[in-house]
Design a protein around this motif. Structure first.
Motif, PDB file in Angstrom:
ATOM      1  N   ILE A 156       0.848  -1.191   0.000  1.00 50.83           N
ATOM      2  CA  ILE A 156       0.000   0.000   0.000  1.00 50.83           C
ATOM      3  C   ILE A 156       0.882   1.238   0.000  1.00 50.83           C
ATOM      4  N   THR A 157       0.694   2.056  -1.009  1.00 46.81           N
ATOM      5  CA  THR A 157       1.342   3.364  -1.086  1.00 46.81           C
ATOM      6  C   THR A 157       0.357   4.312  -1.761  1.00 46.81           C
ATOM      7  N   PRO A 158       0.627   5.615  -1.697  1.00 46.19           N
ATOM      8  CA  PRO A 158      -0.252   6.543  -2.410  1.00 46.19           C
ATOM      9  C   PRO A 158      -0.303   6.228  -3.915  1.00 46.19           C
ATOM     10  N   GLU A 159       0.785   5.693  -4.449  1.00 45.36           N
ATOM     11  CA  GLU A 159       0.864   5.404  -5.882  1.00 45.36           C
ATOM     12  C   GLU A 159       0.051   4.188  -6.302  1.00 45.36           C
ATOM     13  N   THR A 160      -0.324   3.322  -5.370  1.00 38.80           N
ATOM     14  CA  THR A 160      -1.035   2.088  -5.738  1.00 38.80           C
ATOM     15  C   THR A 160      -2.553   2.177  -5.535  1.00 38.80           C
ATOM     16  N   VAL A 161      -3.049   3.343  -5.171  1.00 39.06           N
ATOM     17  CA  VAL A 161      -4.479   3.476  -4.879  1.00 39.06           C
ATOM     18  C   VAL A 161      -5.335   3.044  -6.066  1.00 39.06           C
ATOM     19  N   ASP A 162      -5.047   3.568  -7.247  1.00 38.10           N
ATOM     20  CA  ASP A 162      -5.878   3.246  -8.418  1.00 38.10           C
ATOM     21  C   ASP A 162      -5.810   1.770  -8.792  1.00 38.10           C
ATOM     22  N   SER A 163      -4.617   1.196  -8.771  1.00 37.64           N
ATOM     23  CA  SER A 163      -4.502  -0.225  -9.140  1.00 37.64           C
ATOM     24  C   SER A 163      -5.154  -1.122  -8.086  1.00 37.64           C
ATOM     25  N   ARG A 164      -5.074  -0.747  -6.822  1.00 39.45           N
ATOM     26  CA  ARG A 164      -5.733  -1.523  -5.761  1.00 39.45           C
ATOM     27  C   ARG A 164      -7.245  -1.456  -5.925  1.00 39.45           C
ATOM     28  N   LYS A 165      -7.751  -0.288  -6.269  1.00 37.30           N
ATOM     29  CA  LYS A 165      -9.187  -0.137  -6.475  1.00 37.30           C
ATOM     30  C   LYS A 165      -9.649  -1.013  -7.644  1.00 37.30           C
ATOM     31  N   ARG A 166      -8.902  -1.022  -8.740  1.00 38.15           N
ATOM     32  CA  ARG A 166      -9.254  -1.865  -9.892  1.00 38.15           C
ATOM     33  C   ARG A 166      -9.229  -3.345  -9.511  1.00 38.15           C
ATOM     34  N   SER A 167      -8.230  -3.751  -8.735  1.00 38.11           N
ATOM     35  CA  SER A 167      -8.134  -5.160  -8.333  1.00 38.11           C
ATOM     36  C   SER A 167      -9.291  -5.563  -7.421  1.00 38.11           C
ATOM     37  N   LEU A 168      -9.613  -4.732  -6.461  1.00 39.99           N
ATOM     38  CA  LEU A 168     -10.726  -5.031  -5.558  1.00 39.99           C
ATOM     39  C   LEU A 168     -12.031  -5.110  -6.343  1.00 39.99           C
ATOM     40  N   GLU A 169     -12.223  -4.171  -7.244  1.00 36.79           N
ATOM     41  CA  GLU A 169     -13.453  -4.171  -8.043  1.00 36.79           C
ATOM     42  C   GLU A 169     -13.529  -5.396  -8.949  1.00 36.79           C
ATOM     43  N   LYS A 170     -12.394  -5.835  -9.475  1.00 36.72           N
ATOM     44  CA  LYS A 170     -12.371  -7.042 -10.318  1.00 36.72           C
ATOM     45  C   LYS A 170     -12.859  -8.251  -9.512  1.00 36.72           C
ATOM     46  N   ILE A 171     -12.424  -8.364  -8.275  1.00 36.32           N
ATOM     47  CA  ILE A 171     -12.847  -9.475  -7.417  1.00 36.32           C
ATOM     48  C   ILE A 171     -14.348  -9.394  -7.141  1.00 36.32           C
ATOM     49  N   VAL A 172     -14.818  -8.211  -6.798  1.00 39.95           N
ATOM     50  CA  VAL A 172     -16.242  -8.023  -6.504  1.00 39.95           C
ATOM     51  C   VAL A 172     -17.096  -8.377  -7.717  1.00 39.95           C
ATOM     52  N   VAL A 173     -16.735  -7.879  -8.885  1.00 43.20           N
ATOM     53  CA  VAL A 173     -17.504  -8.148 -10.101  1.00 43.20           C
ATOM     54  C   VAL A 173     -17.508  -9.641 -10.417  1.00 43.20           C
ATOM     55  N   ALA A 174     -16.363 -10.303 -10.277  1.00 40.61           N
ATOM     56  CA  ALA A 174     -16.300 -11.751 -10.527  1.00 40.61           C
ATOM     57  C   ALA A 174     -17.223 -12.502  -9.570  1.00 40.61           C
ATOM     58  N   CYS A 175     -17.244 -12.093  -8.316  1.00 38.65           N
ATOM     59  CA  CYS A 175     -18.138 -12.736  -7.346  1.00 38.65           C
ATOM     60  C   CYS A 175     -19.595 -12.549  -7.757  1.00 38.65           C
ATOM     61  N   LEU A 176     -19.971 -11.340  -8.065  1.00 40.80           N
ATOM     62  CA  LEU A 176     -21.360 -11.054  -8.433  1.00 40.80           C
ATOM     63  C   LEU A 176     -21.759 -11.793  -9.712  1.00 40.80           C
ATOM     64  N   GLU A 177     -20.862 -11.825 -10.696  1.00 42.84           N
ATOM     65  CA  GLU A 177     -21.156 -12.527 -11.951  1.00 42.84           C
ATOM     66  C   GLU A 177     -21.308 -14.034 -11.748  1.00 42.84           C
ATOM     67  N   ASN A 178     -20.681 -14.555 -10.700  1.00 43.62           N
ATOM     68  CA  ASN A 178     -20.745 -15.988 -10.398  1.00 43.62           C
ATOM     69  C   ASN A 178     -21.723 -16.304  -9.274  1.00 43.62           C
ATOM     70  N   ASN A 179     -22.604 -15.361  -8.974  1.00 45.16           N
ATOM     71  CA  ASN A 179     -23.641 -15.554  -7.969  1.00 45.16           C
ATOM     72  C   ASN A 179     -23.065 -15.874  -6.578  1.00 45.16           C
ATOM     73  N   LYS A 180     -21.975 -15.205  -6.250  1.00 39.80           N
ATOM     74  CA  LYS A 180     -21.361 -15.321  -4.924  1.00 39.80           C
ATOM     75  C   LYS A 180     -21.608 -14.021  -4.172  1.00 39.80           C
ATOM     76  N   ILE A 181     -21.637 -14.082  -2.862  1.00 34.32           N
ATOM     77  CA  ILE A 181     -21.850 -12.903  -2.034  1.00 34.32           C
ATOM     78  C   ILE A 181     -20.478 -12.362  -1.613  1.00 34.32           C
ATOM     79  N   PRO A 182     -20.063 -11.217  -2.172  1.00 29.94           N
ATOM     80  CA  PRO A 182     -18.786 -10.643  -1.735  1.00 29.94           C
ATOM     81  C   PRO A 182     -18.975  -9.812  -0.469  1.00 29.94           C
ATOM     82  N   VAL A 183     -18.093 -10.008   0.492  1.00 31.96           N
ATOM     83  CA  VAL A 183     -18.083  -9.192   1.708  1.00 31.96           C
ATOM     84  C   VAL A 183     -16.686  -8.599   1.811  1.00 31.96           C
ATOM     85  N   ILE A 184     -16.620  -7.282   1.820  1.00 28.73           N
ATOM     86  CA  ILE A 184     -15.335  -6.585   1.863  1.00 28.73           C
ATOM     87  C   ILE A 184     -14.928  -6.384   3.315  1.00 28.73           C
ATOM     88  N   CYS A 185     -13.675  -6.714   3.617  1.00 27.73           N
ATOM     89  CA  CYS A 185     -13.154  -6.587   4.978  1.00 27.73           C
ATOM     90  C   CYS A 185     -11.954  -5.649   4.986  1.00 27.73           C
TER      91      CYS A 185
END
Length: 194
Positions: free
Chosen positions: A95-124
């Protein structure tokens, strides 16, 4: 939007197979003299639902970031078809200020994959582990917690809000524990949650 843990619980108690997949860093993995949080949850599942009716599948890996799981999410979901809920952690590393955008894209990719596969994503969010929580110092531990709260937690909150997901705020919960624990017992608590 996802009903999070409540939706999962309703399905499990209706005899739906609802295993839980854990995607985290070292804080959710096996380490010397500790029992990982997902393993403690398995004990509670066994007590409540019956032995191994609901499984806590821990795929956490020490030292990895959210990017690691973004690269593997489709395979993890395919290889674990009985999973109904995915606990998304991995909020401490890289985690650095420079990785904010890439971390957001990665987290969103996981969430979208879960939703597309009918899984319940819970962010911690990551748990707190330092008193006081400061930016200064050469210690990775101090910087990681400061960066987690400043750069990672807001990303998780924004993705949870965008998709109407449940967010479990381990950062605030464990920081509150640390802040309210007297100095004599604090090392025991830190050792348990690190």
């Amino acid at each position: 939007s996802s009903g999070g843990v409540s939706e999962w619980f309703t399905e499990v108690t209706s005899n739906f197979n609802g295993d839980v997949l854990w995607l985290g860093d070292s804080t959710w993995t096996v380490r010397p003299n500790t029992i990982p949080f997902p393993d403690k949850i398995q004990d509670l599942f066994n007590d409540y639902f019956g032995e191994n009716k609901v499984k806590s599948i821990n795929k956490s890996v020490g030292g990895v970031s959210i990017h690691y799981f973004a690269d593997r999410i489709n395979t993890l979901l395919k290889d674990n078809p009985t999973v109904k809920m995915v606990m998304i952690g991995a909020g401490l590393n890289l985690i650095t200020p420079e990785t904010v955008d890439s971390r957001k894209r990665s987290l969103e990719k996981i969430v979208v994959a879960c939703l597309e596969n009918n899984k319940i994503p819970v962010i911690c969010t990551a748990q707190a582990h330092q008193v006081p929580n400061v930016q200064d110092g050469d210690s990775w531990t101090v910087r990681s917690q400061f960066y987690t709260e400043k750069y990672d937690k807001p990303i998780r909150e924004s993705i949870a809000n965008k998709y109407g997901l449940q967010l479990i705020d381990f950062t605030s919960f464990t920081q509150n524990l640390l802040d309210k624990t007297d100095e004599n017992n604090r090392p025991l608590l830190v050792a348990e949650i690190e």
